[in-house]
Motif scaffolding. Structure first.
Motif, short mmCIF file in Angstrom:
data_model
loop_
_atom_site.label_atom_id
_atom_site.label_comp_id
_atom_site.label_asym_id
_atom_site.label_seq_id
_atom_site.Cartn_x
_atom_site.Cartn_y
_atom_site.Cartn_z
N PHE A 1 -0.82 6.26 3.28
CA PHE A 1 0.43 5.52 3.38
C PHE A 1 0.27 4.27 4.25
CE2 PHE A 1 4.53 4.57 5.35
CZ PHE A 1 5.26 4.32 4.20
N GLU A 2 -0.24 4.46 5.44
CA GLU A 2 -0.29 3.35 6.39
C GLU A 2 -1.32 2.29 6.03
OE1 GLU A 2 -0.85 5.27 10.15
OE2 GLU A 2 1.17 6.15 10.12
N GLU A 3 -2.48 2.70 5.54
CA GLU A 3 -3.56 1.74 5.28
C GLU A 3 -3.60 1.23 3.84
OE1 GLU A 3 -5.45 0.53 7.74
OE2 GLU A 3 -4.35 1.83 9.13
N LEU A 4 -3.12 2.03 2.90
CA LEU A 4 -3.17 1.61 1.50
C LEU A 4 -1.80 1.13 1.01
CD1 LEU A 4 -5.45 4.46 0.07
CD2 LEU A 4 -6.13 2.22 0.99
N PHE A 5 -0.79 2.00 1.07
CA PHE A 5 0.53 1.63 0.58
C PHE A 5 1.16 0.50 1.38
CE2 PHE A 5 2.22 5.24 -2.21
CZ PHE A 5 0.96 5.68 -2.56
N CYS A 6 0.93 0.49 2.69
CA CYS A 6 1.55 -0.52 3.56
C CYS A 6 0.66 -1.74 3.77
CB CYS A 6 1.92 0.09 4.91
SG CYS A 6 3.18 1.36 4.80
N SER A 7 -0.45 -1.82 3.08
CA SER A 7 -1.38 -2.92 3.23
C SER A 7 -0.74 -4.24 2.80
CB SER A 7 -2.63 -2.66 2.39
OG SER A 7 -3.44 -3.80 2.33
N VAL A 8 -1.09 -5.31 3.49
CA VAL A 8 -0.57 -6.63 3.12
C VAL A 8 -1.15 -7.09 1.78
CG1 VAL A 8 -0.09 -7.37 5.48
CG2 VAL A 8 -2.33 -7.83 4.48
N VAL B 1 6.46 15.98 7.91
CA VAL B 1 5.30 16.66 8.48
C VAL B 1 5.38 16.65 10.00
CG1 VAL B 1 2.79 16.60 8.70
CG2 VAL B 1 3.84 16.09 6.52
N GLN B 2 5.35 17.83 10.58
CA GLN B 2 5.36 17.91 12.03
C GLN B 2 4.02 17.43 12.56
OE1 GLN B 2 6.32 21.88 13.15
NE2 GLN B 2 8.48 21.61 12.75
N GLY B 3 4.06 16.75 13.68
CA GLY B 3 2.84 16.24 14.28
C GLY B 3 2.50 14.84 13.80
N THR B 4 3.19 14.35 12.79
CA THR B 4 2.99 12.98 12.34
C THR B 4 4.03 12.11 13.00
OG1 THR B 4 2.19 13.74 10.21
CG2 THR B 4 2.89 11.46 10.34
N SER B 5 3.59 11.13 13.72
CA SER B 5 4.53 10.26 14.42
C SER B 5 4.92 9.09 13.53
CB SER B 5 3.91 9.75 15.73
OG SER B 5 2.73 9.04 15.44
N MET B 6 5.56 9.40 12.40
CA MET B 6 5.99 8.37 11.47
C MET B 6 7.31 7.82 11.95
SD MET B 6 5.67 6.43 9.09
CE MET B 6 4.48 6.71 7.86
N LYS B 7 7.28 6.59 12.36
CA LYS B 7 8.49 5.93 12.82
C LYS B 7 8.79 4.77 11.89
CE LYS B 7 7.84 7.30 17.52
NZ LYS B 7 6.82 7.18 18.50
N PHE B 8 10.00 4.33 11.95
CA PHE B 8 10.43 3.25 11.08
C PHE B 8 10.12 1.91 11.75
CE2 PHE B 8 13.65 1.36 8.18
CZ PHE B 8 13.04 1.80 7.04
N GLY C 1 6.32 -0.78 12.65
CA GLY C 1 4.92 -1.02 12.36
C GLY C 1 4.67 -1.28 10.89
N PRO C 2 3.60 -0.70 10.33
CA PRO C 2 3.23 -0.99 8.95
C PRO C 2 4.32 -0.64 7.93
CG PRO C 2 1.55 0.37 10.02
CD PRO C 2 2.68 0.23 10.97
N ALA C 3 5.03 0.45 8.15
CA ALA C 3 6.06 0.86 7.20
C ALA C 3 7.19 -0.16 7.13
CB ALA C 3 6.61 2.23 7.56
N LEU C 4 7.63 -0.63 8.28
CA LEU C 4 8.71 -1.63 8.30
C LEU C 4 8.24 -2.94 7.69
CD1 LEU C 4 11.61 -2.27 9.08
CD2 LEU C 4 10.79 -2.91 11.34
N ASP C 5 7.03 -3.35 8.02
CA ASP C 5 6.48 -4.58 7.44
C ASP C 5 6.40 -4.48 5.92
OD1 ASP C 5 6.23 -5.59 10.00
OD2 ASP C 5 4.08 -5.19 10.13
N ALA C 6 5.95 -3.33 5.43
CA ALA C 6 5.85 -3.13 3.98
C ALA C 6 7.23 -3.13 3.33
CB ALA C 6 5.13 -1.82 3.68
N LEU C 7 8.21 -2.52 3.99
CA LEU C 7 9.57 -2.53 3.43
C LEU C 7 10.12 -3.95 3.34
CD1 LEU C 7 11.26 0.63 4.97
CD2 LEU C 7 10.86 0.12 2.56
N TRP C 8 9.84 -4.77 4.31
CA TRP C 8 10.26 -6.17 4.25
C TRP C 8 9.59 -6.88 3.07
CZ3 TRP C 8 14.33 -8.47 5.75
CH2 TRP C 8 15.01 -8.07 6.91
N ARG C 9 8.29 -6.63 2.89
CA ARG C 9 7.60 -7.26 1.76
C ARG C 9 8.18 -6.78 0.43
NH1 ARG C 9 3.40 -6.32 5.18
NH2 ARG C 9 2.67 -4.48 4.07
N ILE C 10 8.52 -5.49 0.37
CA ILE C 10 9.13 -4.94 -0.86
C ILE C 10 10.48 -5.61 -1.12
CG2 ILE C 10 10.17 -2.88 -1.89
CD1 ILE C 10 7.93 -1.27 -0.44
N CYS C 11 11.29 -5.70 -0.08
CA CYS C 11 12.61 -6.31 -0.24
C CYS C 11 12.52 -7.78 -0.66
CB CYS C 11 13.40 -6.22 1.07
SG CYS C 11 13.93 -4.55 1.47
#
Length: 154
Positions: free
Chosen positions: A97-104, A129-136, A138-148
């Motif tokens: 997710f972070e390195e492939l899906f959210c890649s620039v 998933v417990q133990g995954t510190s997925m926050k809204f 970093g890469p996820a937010l940047d990717a969402l902006w690119r998607i939008c």
């Protein structure tokens, strides 16, 4: 390509002992450089990121291979997808997710609904998933902006 990816899904989903690595996923990702292939790869990764509903209750090997056809193989009750395990670990899922899906380098302009749904599926799975510190952020937010910014007004 979709048929080949379904075969990989089947093979890696038969056992929870044989898992795809980040290196294997990266290599597959790099081979799928056209928008159509990249979207098929994203759908594959999202589908393979978790086991089916009956995967934890499975006592033996899956007896029937995936049906190969030109149409999408949607998961339905009793389908082989329901008994397959995840094709990779939580760490590899986070990497995908972070390195492939959210890649620039992902060209969201050229991708269609399958890629967008795969992004959402992966994000939601990582949040659960417990133990995954997925926050809204970093890469996820940047990717969402690119998607939008890339998504049309259809």
């Amino acid at each position: 390509l979709s048929e080949r990816l379904r075969i990989l899904r089947y093979l890696f989903g038969l056992s929870d002992k044989v898992l795809m690595t980040t290196t294997q996923l990266s290599h597959l990702w790099d081979l799928c450089y056209s928008p159509r292939d990249r979207e098929a790869c994203m759908v594959f990764i999202a589908d393979a990121s978790s086991g089916g509903q009956n995967a934890t209750n499975r006592t033996g090997a899956v007896s029937s291979p995936p049906a190969l056809s030109t149409q999408q193989n949607h998961s339905t009750p009793g389908n082989w997808d329901d008994v397959l395990t995840s094709a990779f670990s939580d760490e590899v899922r986070a990497f995908a997710f972070e390195e492939l899906f959210c890649s620039v380098s992902v060209n969201w302009d050229a991708l269609e609904e399958g890629a967008y749904q795969s992004f959402q599926t992966m994000f939601n799975k990582l949040k659960m998933v417990q133990g995954t510190s997925m926050k809204f952020n970093g890469p996820a937010l940047d990717a969402l902006w690119r998607i939008c910014l890339a998504a049309g007004s259809d």
